[in-house]
Design a protein around this motif. Structure first.
Motif, short mmCIF file in Angstrom:
data_model
loop_
_atom_site.label_atom_id
_atom_site.label_comp_id
_atom_site.label_asym_id
_atom_site.label_seq_id
_atom_site.Cartn_x
_atom_site.Cartn_y
_atom_site.Cartn_z
N LEU A 5 0.84 -1.19 0.00
CA LEU A 5 0.00 0.00 0.00
C LEU A 5 0.88 1.25 0.00
O LEU A 5 1.78 1.39 0.83
N LEU A 6 0.60 2.15 -0.93
CA LEU A 6 1.27 3.45 -1.00
C LEU A 6 0.26 4.52 -0.63
O LEU A 6 -0.91 4.45 -1.00
N LEU A 7 0.74 5.55 0.10
CA LEU A 7 -0.13 6.62 0.58
C LEU A 7 0.45 7.98 0.20
O LEU A 7 1.64 8.20 0.29
N GLY A 8 -0.43 8.89 -0.16
CA GLY A 8 -0.07 10.30 -0.28
C GLY A 8 -1.04 11.10 0.56
O GLY A 8 -2.26 10.94 0.41
N CYS A 9 -0.54 11.94 1.44
CA CYS A 9 -1.40 12.62 2.42
C CYS A 9 -1.34 14.13 2.28
O CYS A 9 -0.29 14.74 2.43
N ASP A 10 -2.51 14.74 2.03
CA ASP A 10 -2.68 16.19 2.14
C ASP A 10 -3.21 16.45 3.54
O ASP A 10 -4.33 16.03 3.87
N PHE A 11 -2.43 17.14 4.35
CA PHE A 11 -2.68 17.20 5.80
C PHE A 11 -3.28 18.52 6.23
O PHE A 11 -3.08 19.56 5.60
N SER A 12 -4.01 18.47 7.34
CA SER A 12 -4.47 19.67 8.04
C SER A 12 -4.23 19.46 9.53
O SER A 12 -4.48 18.38 10.05
N SER A 13 -3.74 20.50 10.19
CA SER A 13 -3.51 20.40 11.64
C SER A 13 -4.80 20.58 12.43
O SER A 13 -4.82 20.33 13.64
N ALA A 14 -5.87 21.01 11.75
CA ALA A 14 -7.17 21.18 12.40
C ALA A 14 -8.26 20.70 11.44
O ALA A 14 -9.07 21.50 10.96
N PRO A 15 -8.29 19.40 11.14
CA PRO A 15 -9.26 18.91 10.15
C PRO A 15 -10.69 18.97 10.67
O PRO A 15 -10.93 19.03 11.88
N SER A 16 -11.63 18.95 9.74
CA SER A 16 -13.05 18.96 10.08
C SER A 16 -13.79 18.24 8.95
O SER A 16 -13.18 17.85 7.95
N ALA A 17 -15.08 18.07 9.10
CA ALA A 17 -15.86 17.45 8.04
C ALA A 17 -15.81 18.32 6.78
O ALA A 17 -15.82 17.79 5.65
N ARG A 18 -15.71 19.64 6.96
CA ARG A 18 -15.66 20.54 5.81
C ARG A 18 -14.28 20.57 5.16
O ARG A 18 -14.15 20.73 3.94
N LYS A 19 -13.23 20.44 5.96
CA LYS A 19 -11.85 20.48 5.47
C LYS A 19 -11.09 19.28 6.06
O LYS A 19 -10.30 19.42 6.99
N PRO A 20 -11.36 18.08 5.53
CA PRO A 20 -10.73 16.89 6.11
C PRO A 20 -9.30 16.70 5.63
O PRO A 20 -8.84 17.32 4.67
N ILE A 21 -8.57 15.83 6.33
CA ILE A 21 -7.32 15.29 5.81
C ILE A 21 -7.69 14.39 4.63
O ILE A 21 -8.62 13.59 4.72
N VAL A 22 -6.97 14.52 3.52
CA VAL A 22 -7.24 13.69 2.34
C VAL A 22 -6.03 12.81 2.07
O VAL A 22 -4.90 13.30 2.05
N MET A 23 -6.29 11.52 1.87
CA MET A 23 -5.21 10.61 1.52
C MET A 23 -5.53 9.89 0.23
O MET A 23 -6.65 9.39 0.03
N ALA A 24 -4.55 9.86 -0.66
CA ALA A 24 -4.63 9.10 -1.91
C ALA A 24 -3.97 7.75 -1.67
O ALA A 24 -2.81 7.69 -1.26
N LEU A 25 -4.70 6.68 -1.90
CA LEU A 25 -4.19 5.32 -1.72
C LEU A 25 -3.90 4.72 -3.08
O LEU A 25 -4.70 4.87 -4.01
N GLY A 26 -2.78 4.02 -3.19
CA GLY A 26 -2.44 3.43 -4.47
C GLY A 26 -1.47 2.28 -4.32
O GLY A 26 -1.14 1.86 -3.21
N HIS A 27 -1.02 1.77 -5.46
CA HIS A 27 -0.03 0.70 -5.47
C HIS A 27 0.83 0.84 -6.71
O HIS A 27 0.42 1.43 -7.71
N ALA A 28 2.03 0.31 -6.64
CA ALA A 28 2.96 0.40 -7.75
C ALA A 28 2.48 -0.45 -8.93
O ALA A 28 1.94 -1.55 -8.75
N VAL A 29 2.64 0.09 -10.13
CA VAL A 29 2.39 -0.62 -11.39
C VAL A 29 3.62 -0.38 -12.26
O VAL A 29 4.41 0.52 -11.99
N PRO A 30 3.82 -1.19 -13.31
CA PRO A 30 4.98 -0.95 -14.17
C PRO A 30 5.03 0.49 -14.68
O PRO A 30 4.07 0.99 -15.27
N GLY A 31 6.11 1.19 -14.36
CA GLY A 31 6.30 2.56 -14.84
C GLY A 31 5.61 3.62 -14.02
O GLY A 31 5.64 4.79 -14.39
N GLY A 32 4.98 3.23 -12.92
CA GLY A 32 4.30 4.28 -12.16
C GLY A 32 3.55 3.77 -10.96
O GLY A 32 3.89 2.76 -10.35
N VAL A 33 2.49 4.51 -10.61
CA VAL A 33 1.66 4.19 -9.46
C VAL A 33 0.20 4.37 -9.85
O VAL A 33 -0.15 5.34 -10.54
#
Length: 276
Positions: A5-33
């Motif tokens: 599992l690969l993760l990319g995280c856009d973070f907030s120090s004060a998240p909320s339902a309106r402005k949550p922390i967002v994480m992109a989940l992925g996995h390696a594939v040939p030549g990329g993700v």
């Protein structure tokens, strides 16, 4: 068996339902993700618990993992990373703001902030900034929770048999490579303009085409592409940019030095932005 599992995280120090922390989940594939899905977290604790529940991952997180050595020495704080983080986590946010503001006030114009060695090659804000963006508060909120989630920090803190690997990411570094300094996002509705949407579409097309020096493409379907272009705040796209950085680091997992593409000479107090 799924690829790691690969993760990319856009973070907030004060998240909320309106402005949550967002994480992109992925996995390696040939030549990329490949982007699997996006996850949103309305609170810091929900985010920490989710990370702790995943048995193994490599993630790039969009907040600093360390403070400038010059600043730490000046303040007389611990000069080793783990004791420093424990000390910093115990401080109130107001105390952090006052301490850093006093440090800056005593310094000449043009040199108010102390910088980490990674700031120049990455083009990043000093990790002691408490406003615009408040990365010092993001460090305060994020790093201790990653530690509680069982994360290892290559070059900084590696507990035995680490299976959750945290890398410091910075989406702006990859974005500037592809579209220069054009703005592609805004939290303000009045600034969520057509040119910014066009910049997001151009940025995503370049990622999809593997047009970066990292040599990786971001594989995604039409629905995901439309979602990332439509997100005027840019949180989803920033998470995807960090996902590409995580994939680059994961592909360079070696036993030499800190590994994960981090420089052997990185400062073990300050940390380093992966791909810088």
């Amino acid at each position: 068996m799924h690829p790691p599992l690969l993760l990319g995280c856009d973070f907030s120090s004060a998240p909320s339902a309106r402005k949550p922390i967002v994480m992109a989940l992925g996995h390696a594939v040939p030549g990329g993700v490949a982007l699997r899905r996006l996850e949103r977290f309305p609170s810091l604790e929900v985010w920490r618990e989710w990370l702790a529940e995943q048995p193994a991952w490599v993630g790039a997180f969009d907040f600093p993992f360390g403070l400038p050595r010059e600043l730490v020495a000046h303040l007389g704080w611990p000069m080793e990373w783990l004791p420093l983080i424990a000390h910093y986590a115990g401080l109130d946010r107001a105390v952090i703001r006052e301490t850093f503001a006093a440090f800056c006030a005593a310094r000449p114009i043009g040199g108010k902030f102390a910088h980490r060695a990674t700031d120049a090659p990455a083009g990043s804000s000093p990790s002691m900034k408490w406003v615009n963006p408040p990365v010092a508060l993001m460090l305060h909120a994020g790093v201790p929770r990653l530690l509680k989630a069982g994360a290892a920090f290559p070059g900084l803190h590696l507990p035995g048999a680490a299976t959750r690997i945290a890398l410091e990411g910075y989406p702006g570094l990859l974005a500037r490579e592809l579209i220069g300094r054009r703005s592609y996002k805004s939290d303000e509705a009045a600034l969520q303009t057509t040119p910014r949407r066009e910049a997001r579409a151009e940025l995503l097309a370049a990622l999809d085409g593997g047009a970066t020096r990292l040599g990786l493409r971001l594989a995604l379907d039409d629905a995901q592409r439309e979602l990332l272009v439509a997100d005027a705040r840019g949180d989803c796209l920033d998470a995807a940019l960090c996902l590409v950085q995580a994939a680059w680091g994961a592909a360079r997992c070696t036993s030499a030095g800190p590994g994960y593409g981090l420089p052997e000479a990185m400062d073990p107090l300050e940390g380093w932005i992966v791909t810088a």
